[in-house]
Design a protein around this motif. Structure first.
Motif, PDB file in Angstrom:
ATOM      1  N   ILE A 198       0.780  -1.136  -0.003  1.00 31.90           N
ATOM      2  CA  ILE A 198      -0.118  -0.177  -0.046  1.00 31.90           C
ATOM      3  C   ILE A 198       0.855   1.153  -0.042  1.00 31.90           C
ATOM      4  O   ILE A 198       0.485   2.200  -0.932  1.00 31.90           O
ATOM      5  CB  ILE A 198      -0.924  -0.019   1.173  1.00 31.90           C
ATOM      6  CG1 ILE A 198      -2.110  -1.225   1.005  1.00 31.90           C
ATOM      7  CG2 ILE A 198      -1.658   1.253   1.471  1.00 31.90           C
ATOM      8  CD1 ILE A 198      -2.730  -1.353   2.309  1.00 31.90           C
ATOM      9  N   GLU A 199       1.739   1.211   0.876  1.00 33.73           N
ATOM     10  CA  GLU A 199       2.919   2.545   0.986  1.00 33.73           C
ATOM     11  C   GLU A 199       3.407   2.961  -0.423  1.00 33.73           C
ATOM     12  O   GLU A 199       3.604   3.829  -0.794  1.00 33.73           O
ATOM     13  CB  GLU A 199       3.815   1.945   2.014  1.00 33.73           C
ATOM     14  CG  GLU A 199       4.547   3.251   2.140  1.00 33.73           C
ATOM     15  CD  GLU A 199       5.760   3.278   3.671  1.00 33.73           C
ATOM     16  OE1 GLU A 199       6.374   3.840   3.688  1.00 33.73           O
ATOM     17  OE2 GLU A 199       5.433   2.125   4.174  1.00 33.73           O
ATOM     18  N   ALA A 200       3.933   1.639  -1.277  1.00 36.54           N
ATOM     19  CA  ALA A 200       4.406   1.658  -2.516  1.00 36.54           C
ATOM     20  C   ALA A 200       3.670   2.368  -3.560  1.00 36.54           C
ATOM     21  O   ALA A 200       3.928   3.242  -4.447  1.00 36.54           O
ATOM     22  CB  ALA A 200       5.322   0.450  -2.784  1.00 36.54           C
ATOM     23  N   ALA A 201       2.579   1.675  -3.477  1.00 39.53           N
ATOM     24  CA  ALA A 201       1.445   1.983  -4.228  1.00 39.53           C
ATOM     25  C   ALA A 201       0.921   3.374  -4.400  1.00 39.53           C
ATOM     26  O   ALA A 201       0.552   4.105  -5.298  1.00 39.53           O
ATOM     27  CB  ALA A 201       0.342   0.988  -4.455  1.00 39.53           C
ATOM     28  N   ARG A 202       1.016   4.100  -3.177  1.00 43.10           N
ATOM     29  CA  ARG A 202       0.728   5.354  -3.164  1.00 43.10           C
ATOM     30  C   ARG A 202       1.753   6.346  -3.377  1.00 43.10           C
ATOM     31  O   ARG A 202       1.206   7.557  -3.284  1.00 43.10           O
ATOM     32  CB  ARG A 202       0.003   5.743  -1.671  1.00 43.10           C
ATOM     33  CG  ARG A 202      -1.404   4.908  -1.359  1.00 43.10           C
ATOM     34  CD  ARG A 202      -1.706   5.236   0.003  1.00 43.10           C
ATOM     35  NE  ARG A 202      -3.147   4.620   0.091  1.00 43.10           N
ATOM     36  CZ  ARG A 202      -3.882   4.409   1.484  1.00 43.10           C
ATOM     37  NH1 ARG A 202      -3.134   4.307   2.500  1.00 43.10           N
ATOM     38  NH2 ARG A 202      -4.993   3.847   1.361  1.00 43.10           N
ATOM     39  N   ALA A 203       2.882   5.833  -3.628  1.00 41.06           N
ATOM     40  CA  ALA A 203       4.213   6.649  -4.158  1.00 41.06           C
ATOM     41  C   ALA A 203       4.445   6.665  -5.527  1.00 41.06           C
ATOM     42  O   ALA A 203       4.487   7.610  -6.048  1.00 41.06           O
ATOM     43  CB  ALA A 203       5.381   6.103  -3.292  1.00 41.06           C
TER      44      ALA A 203
END
Length: 237
Positions: A198-203
């Motif tokens: 999730i963290e990477a997909a939001r970046a």
């Protein structure tokens, strides 16, 4: 099959040199991921690549080859990604091997099935960094400069930030994404479960999940669900 990388949010990357049971492969291919990329830094051969392609072809999802070795170029993939390692100290990984491939295969290449990736490797301890001699001590200004070079000067459709085995600096990734207008930002490295997915997909625009497939399949599959749920919660952005 028409390939639209602009729609990809999540892809799995499978290494032909690593063992993967048929049941595990089935679950990966039916997980809801947007595509499967086949590729690796070492041990990739024609035989293990064609074997993995044949197994993936049982399922209806895009199957893409990220070319890392001229001897392992296999016909039959939906798309061929060509890494241009912009921070490599060895020019073979910027233009040398690419020229050799075109000299050998140019007359028979279907260029509509080829996409170049502007690649920046940021984990100096990784096999990919050692192989290419990548200069990995880069700050945000360096990486955003490479991103603009990739998009504005070379017009590559993909800019790939690769931490290869470790989870990277998401603030850096977000700032790189912010300078790109047409290129798709791929991020790979250290995505070992739902939270980091999730963290990477939001970046980034697209996340690439690889090593965890071979370490913990359930955690790997959870990354797909997490990205889909986050996408819905964010309004499909």
């Amino acid at each position: 099959m028409r390939i639209e990388i602009s729609r990809w949010k999540h892809v799995f990357k499978l290494d032909p040199d690593k063992e993967l049971a048929d049941e595990a492969l089935e679950r990966i291919c039916e997980s809801g991921t947007d595509a499967v990329i086949v590729g690796g830094s070492t041990g990739v051969t024609f035989d293990n690549t064609v074997d993995l392609l044949a197994r993936i072809r049982r399922y209806e999802l895009p199957c893409v080859l990220e070319v890392s070795d001229l001897e392992a170029i296999v016909p039959g993939f939906d798309l061929y990604l060509i890494p241009i390692v912009l921070n490599a100290s060895d020019p073979d990984w910027i233009v040398g091997k690419h020229m050799e491939a075109i000299r050998e295969y140019g007359p028979m290449m279907h260029w509509e099935q080829v996409a170049a990736e502007g690649y920046v490797i940021l984990n100096g301890a990784s096999a990919a960094a050692r192989l290419t001699g990548a200069r990995t001590e880069l700050d945000v200004r360096d990486v955003t400069a490479y991103a603009r070079l990739s998009e504005r000067m070379f017009h590559f459709p993909i800019f790939y930030v690769e931490y290869s085995g470790v989870f990277g600096d998401m603030e850096l990734v977000r700032r790189v994404a912010a300078v790109l207008e047409r290129s798709r930002l791929f991020y790979g490295g250290g995505i070992d479960g739902a939270e980091r997915a999730i963290e990477a997909a939001r970046a980034a625009h697209t996340i690439v999940v690889g090593n965890i497939v071979y370490e913990d399949l359930e955690r790997a599959l959870a990354t797909v669900r997490a990205v889909r749920e986050a996408e819905s919660a964010d309004g499909g952005a």
